[in-house]
Scaffold this motif. Structure first.
Motif, PDB file in Angstrom:
ATOM      1  N   ARG A  74      -2.153  -4.925  20.256  1.00 40.23           N
ATOM      2  CA  ARG A  74      -1.315  -4.285  19.249  1.00 40.23           C
ATOM      3  C   ARG A  74      -2.225  -3.684  18.183  1.00 40.23           C
ATOM      4  O   ARG A  74      -3.137  -4.351  17.713  1.00 40.23           O
ATOM      5  N   GLU A  75      -1.988  -2.440  17.833  1.00 42.39           N
ATOM      6  CA  GLU A  75      -2.828  -1.745  16.860  1.00 42.39           C
ATOM      7  C   GLU A  75      -1.971  -1.246  15.703  1.00 42.39           C
ATOM      8  O   GLU A  75      -0.829  -0.821  15.906  1.00 42.39           O
ATOM      9  N   PHE A  76      -2.557  -1.304  14.484  1.00 43.79           N
ATOM     10  CA  PHE A  76      -1.870  -0.843  13.283  1.00 43.79           C
ATOM     11  C   PHE A  76      -2.653   0.303  12.653  1.00 43.79           C
ATOM     12  O   PHE A  76      -3.892   0.276  12.628  1.00 43.79           O
ATOM     13  N   SER A  77      -1.938   1.291  12.144  1.00 49.67           N
ATOM     14  CA  SER A  77      -2.596   2.330  11.358  1.00 49.67           C
ATOM     15  C   SER A  77      -2.959   1.756   9.995  1.00 49.67           C
ATOM     16  O   SER A  77      -2.242   0.913   9.449  1.00 49.67           O
ATOM     17  N   LYS A  78      -4.072   2.187   9.449  1.00 46.67           N
ATOM     18  CA  LYS A  78      -4.537   1.666   8.163  1.00 46.67           C
ATOM     19  C   LYS A  78      -4.868   2.819   7.234  1.00 46.67           C
ATOM     20  O   LYS A  78      -5.209   3.917   7.688  1.00 46.67           O
ATOM     21  N   PRO A  79      -4.786   2.586   5.896  1.00 46.13           N
ATOM     22  CA  PRO A  79      -4.411   1.337   5.230  1.00 46.13           C
ATOM     23  C   PRO A  79      -2.907   1.104   5.277  1.00 46.13           C
ATOM     24  O   PRO A  79      -2.127   2.013   5.528  1.00 46.13           O
ATOM     25  N   VAL A 137       7.003   3.672  14.510  1.00 37.01           N
ATOM     26  CA  VAL A 137       6.650   3.666  13.094  1.00 37.01           C
ATOM     27  C   VAL A 137       7.656   2.812  12.319  1.00 37.01           C
ATOM     28  O   VAL A 137       8.876   2.954  12.498  1.00 37.01           O
ATOM     29  N   VAL A 138       7.133   1.917  11.466  1.00 35.72           N
ATOM     30  CA  VAL A 138       7.980   1.066  10.637  1.00 35.72           C
ATOM     31  C   VAL A 138       7.604   1.239   9.167  1.00 35.72           C
ATOM     32  O   VAL A 138       6.508   1.703   8.836  1.00 35.72           O
ATOM     33  N   LYS A 139       8.530   0.857   8.300  1.00 33.36           N
ATOM     34  CA  LYS A 139       8.290   0.864   6.863  1.00 33.36           C
ATOM     35  C   LYS A 139       8.171  -0.585   6.409  1.00 33.36           C
ATOM     36  O   LYS A 139       9.140  -1.334   6.448  1.00 33.36           O
ATOM     37  N   PRO A 140       6.979  -1.023   5.962  1.00 30.55           N
ATOM     38  CA  PRO A 140       6.768  -2.435   5.640  1.00 30.55           C
ATOM     39  C   PRO A 140       7.114  -2.755   4.190  1.00 30.55           C
ATOM     40  O   PRO A 140       7.374  -1.874   3.376  1.00 30.55           O
ATOM     41  N   VAL A 176       0.265  -6.327   4.027  1.00 33.46           N
ATOM     42  CA  VAL A 176       0.736  -5.135   3.322  1.00 33.46           C
ATOM     43  C   VAL A 176       0.328  -5.249   1.859  1.00 33.46           C
ATOM     44  O   VAL A 176       0.722  -6.180   1.163  1.00 33.46           O
ATOM     45  N   LYS A 177      -0.464  -4.299   1.406  1.00 27.22           N
ATOM     46  CA  LYS A 177      -0.967  -4.328   0.040  1.00 27.22           C
ATOM     47  C   LYS A 177       0.023  -3.643  -0.906  1.00 27.22           C
ATOM     48  O   LYS A 177       0.799  -2.775  -0.492  1.00 27.22           O
ATOM     49  N   PRO A 178       0.010  -4.040  -2.186  1.00 28.73           N
ATOM     50  CA  PRO A 178       0.925  -3.401  -3.149  1.00 28.73           C
ATOM     51  C   PRO A 178       0.618  -1.927  -3.299  1.00 28.73           C
ATOM     52  O   PRO A 178      -0.530  -1.489  -3.181  1.00 28.73           O
ATOM     53  N   LYS A 179       1.654  -1.182  -3.555  1.00 29.20           N
ATOM     54  CA  LYS A 179       1.503   0.260  -3.685  1.00 29.20           C
ATOM     55  C   LYS A 179       0.683   0.598  -4.915  1.00 29.20           C
ATOM     56  O   LYS A 179       1.017   0.185  -6.027  1.00 29.20           O
ATOM     57  N   PRO A 180      -0.436   1.334  -4.773  1.00 34.90           N
ATOM     58  CA  PRO A 180      -1.257   1.687  -5.944  1.00 34.90           C
ATOM     59  C   PRO A 180      -0.534   2.716  -6.817  1.00 34.90           C
ATOM     60  O   PRO A 180       0.096   3.644  -6.312  1.00 34.90           O
ATOM     61  N   LEU A 181      -0.616   2.531  -8.112  1.00 31.70           N
ATOM     62  CA  LEU A 181       0.005   3.451  -9.056  1.00 31.70           C
ATOM     63  C   LEU A 181      -1.071   4.255  -9.771  1.00 31.70           C
ATOM     64  O   LEU A 181      -2.167   3.747 -10.020  1.00 31.70           O
ATOM     65  N   PRO A 182      -0.784   5.494 -10.108  1.00 31.82           N
ATOM     66  CA  PRO A 182      -1.780   6.300 -10.833  1.00 31.82           C
ATOM     67  C   PRO A 182      -2.042   5.733 -12.220  1.00 31.82           C
ATOM     68  O   PRO A 182      -1.142   5.180 -12.872  1.00 31.82           O
ATOM     69  N   LEU A 183      -3.284   5.833 -12.675  1.00 34.74           N
ATOM     70  CA  LEU A 183      -3.662   5.337 -13.988  1.00 34.74           C
ATOM     71  C   LEU A 183      -3.117   6.279 -15.059  1.00 34.74           C
ATOM     72  O   LEU A 183      -3.334   7.492 -14.998  1.00 34.74           O
ATOM     73  N   PRO A 184      -2.359   5.744 -16.041  1.00 31.73           N
ATOM     74  CA  PRO A 184      -1.834   6.614 -17.103  1.00 31.73           C
ATOM     75  C   PRO A 184      -2.959   7.355 -17.813  1.00 31.73           C
ATOM     76  O   PRO A 184      -4.074   6.856 -17.957  1.00 31.73           O
ATOM     77  N   PHE A 251      -9.795  -5.449 -21.250  1.00 28.05           N
ATOM     78  CA  PHE A 251      -9.442  -5.486 -19.840  1.00 28.05           C
ATOM     79  C   PHE A 251     -10.262  -4.439 -19.096  1.00 28.05           C
ATOM     80  O   PHE A 251     -10.307  -3.281 -19.495  1.00 28.05           O
ATOM     81  N   VAL A 252     -10.897  -4.864 -18.025  1.00 31.28           N
ATOM     82  CA  VAL A 252     -11.674  -3.957 -17.190  1.00 31.28           C
ATOM     83  C   VAL A 252     -11.000  -3.895 -15.830  1.00 31.28           C
ATOM     84  O   VAL A 252     -10.846  -4.910 -15.153  1.00 31.28           O
ATOM     85  N   VAL A 253     -10.576  -2.717 -15.419  1.00 26.71           N
ATOM     86  CA  VAL A 253      -9.874  -2.520 -14.152  1.00 26.71           C
ATOM     87  C   VAL A 253     -10.741  -1.643 -13.244  1.00 26.71           C
ATOM     88  O   VAL A 253     -11.132  -0.549 -13.630  1.00 26.71           O
ATOM     89  N   ASP A 254     -11.013  -2.161 -12.050  1.00 24.04           N
ATOM     90  CA  ASP A 254     -11.757  -1.398 -11.059  1.00 24.04           C
ATOM     91  C   ASP A 254     -10.757  -0.595 -10.241  1.00 24.04           C
ATOM     92  O   ASP A 254     -10.038  -1.128  -9.405  1.00 24.04           O
ATOM     93  N   ALA A 255     -10.667   0.691 -10.487  1.00 23.17           N
ATOM     94  CA  ALA A 255      -9.696   1.553  -9.808  1.00 23.17           C
ATOM     95  C   ALA A 255     -10.323   2.391  -8.706  1.00 23.17           C
ATOM     96  O   ALA A 255      -9.737   3.371  -8.250  1.00 23.17           O
ATOM     97  N   SER A 256     -11.525   2.030  -8.289  1.00 16.69           N
ATOM     98  CA  SER A 256     -12.171   2.798  -7.221  1.00 16.69           C
ATOM     99  C   SER A 256     -11.505   2.512  -5.890  1.00 16.69           C
ATOM    100  O   SER A 256     -10.780   1.538  -5.716  1.00 16.69           O
ATOM    101  N   GLN A 257     -11.772   3.377  -4.894  1.00 17.17           N
ATOM    102  CA  GLN A 257     -11.158   3.205  -3.577  1.00 17.17           C
ATOM    103  C   GLN A 257     -11.613   1.922  -2.904  1.00 17.17           C
ATOM    104  O   GLN A 257     -10.856   1.277  -2.203  1.00 17.17           O
ATOM    105  N   ASN A 258     -12.871   1.543  -3.125  1.00 16.48           N
ATOM    106  CA  ASN A 258     -13.379   0.332  -2.478  1.00 16.48           C
ATOM    107  C   ASN A 258     -12.649  -0.902  -2.949  1.00 16.48           C
ATOM    108  O   ASN A 258     -12.503  -1.879  -2.202  1.00 16.48           O
ATOM    109  N   SER A 259     -12.182  -0.899  -4.208  1.00 13.92           N
ATOM    110  CA  SER A 259     -11.514  -2.088  -4.733  1.00 13.92           C
ATOM    111  C   SER A 259     -10.149  -2.289  -4.128  1.00 13.92           C
ATOM    112  O   SER A 259      -9.588  -3.377  -4.181  1.00 13.92           O
ATOM    113  N   MET A 260      -9.562  -1.271  -3.514  1.00 10.55           N
ATOM    114  CA  MET A 260      -8.212  -1.361  -2.955  1.00 10.55           C
ATOM    115  C   MET A 260      -8.215  -1.687  -1.478  1.00 10.55           C
ATOM    116  O   MET A 260      -7.165  -1.751  -0.854  1.00 10.55           O
ATOM    117  N   ARG A 261      -9.331  -1.891  -0.886  1.00 16.74           N
ATOM    118  CA  ARG A 261      -9.387  -2.193   0.546  1.00 16.74           C
ATOM    119  C   ARG A 261      -9.019  -3.640   0.788  1.00 16.74           C
ATOM    120  O   ARG A 261      -9.269  -4.488  -0.011  1.00 16.74           O
TER     121      ARG A 261
END
Length: 261
Positions: A74-79, A137-140, A176-184, A251-261
């Motif tokens: 069984r294979e899943f598309s990522k992310p 295709v499913v919606k998780p 399933v990771k939480p949906k990333p939101l754009p930084l205000p 507060f220091v937030v790492d919003a880079s792509q690597n942090s969301m993997r």
């Protein structure tokens, strides 16, 4: 086999088998009653039917013997994001020299997922040394979810015999990771420091929060004398409190792509 074989049932006849056998039997019985004889055509038809039944049974038993050699994946598309869409692919490989003339599969995805495209079941013919793949295709939803396995039904070409199995591929868990939101925009600038009001500190002094007691020293404010301790021990003690002060919090937030993997 890159999957755990959870269940494997024995080969069983289907209702179609009894219908097939009943047809020539009825013809022979009718001829015997009406004409007091059985024609050569009926005998030939019966022999053909029995040969078909015997061949179907042999093929079904052969498929059951080699079933544990099949490779299920069984294979899943990522992310995999909450609210997004996930493509789930089921792959089955037949490395054996035996053909599986009819194999049907139903992938049991988590109940909280919603099927948005395609179907989670498929039927195919697996020739020797071949591979079959289908995708839906499913919606998780957010969280860690387990697939419940793949229900498999294998039958002969005429569907006279079949057997059922449940396999659980190694790839049966999806996170399933939480949906990333754009930084205000107001937070996208350079870091700033500002006072966030009064808060407790671990510094002793005047305040509302009780810290402890200590022995009285000359010059201590008599308002903080602990009279209960004096009555109990005969010595003077004073109450000590935690001092309230302005706290600086960054507060220091790492919003880079690597942090969301």
């Amino acid at each position: 086999m890159s999957a755990v074989l959870v269940e494997l049932h024995s080969v069983k006849p289907t209702p179609r088998l009894f219908a097939l056998i009943l047809a020539p039997a009825a013809v022979i019985a009718a001829e015997a009653v009406l004409y007091n004889r059985v024609s050569e055509a009926s005998i030939t038809l019966t022999a053909i039917v029995l040969g078909m039944v015997f061949g179907s049974r042999v093929l079904a038993e052969l498929n059951a013997k080699y079933f544990d050699k099949l490779v299920f994946k069984r294979e899943f598309s990522k992310p995999v994001w909450e609210g997004g869409e996930v493509a789930v692919s089921v792959v089955v490989e037949n490395p054996t020299p035996v053909p599986f003339t009819r194999i049907s599969m139903i992938d049991k995805y988590p109940q909280l997922f919603k099927l948005v495209r395609g179907v989670h079941s498929a039927s195919t013919i697996l020739t020797p040394k071949s591979t079959f793949k289908y995708t839906y295709v499913v919606k998780p939803v957010f969280g860690k979810h387990d697939f419940q396995g793949i229900e498999v039904v294998v039958s002969d070409p005429l569907k006279l015999f079949n057997f059922k199995a449940i396999v659980n591929p190694a790839e049966n868990t999806v996170k399933v990771k939480p949906k990333p939101l754009p930084l205000p925009a107001k937070l996208a600038g350079p870091p700033v420091e500002r006072g966030l009001g009064l808060g407790r500190t671990r510094v002793r002094g005047y305040g509302q929060e009780f810290y402890g007691i200590r022995e009285y020293y000359p010059g201590d404010d008599y308002r903080f004398i602990d009279w209960k301790s004096l009555a109990r021990t005969g010595k003077l003690y004073v109450k000590v409190f935690e001092r309230e002060a302005n706290l600086s919090v960054v507060f220091v937030v790492d919003a880079s792509q690597n942090s969301m993997r």
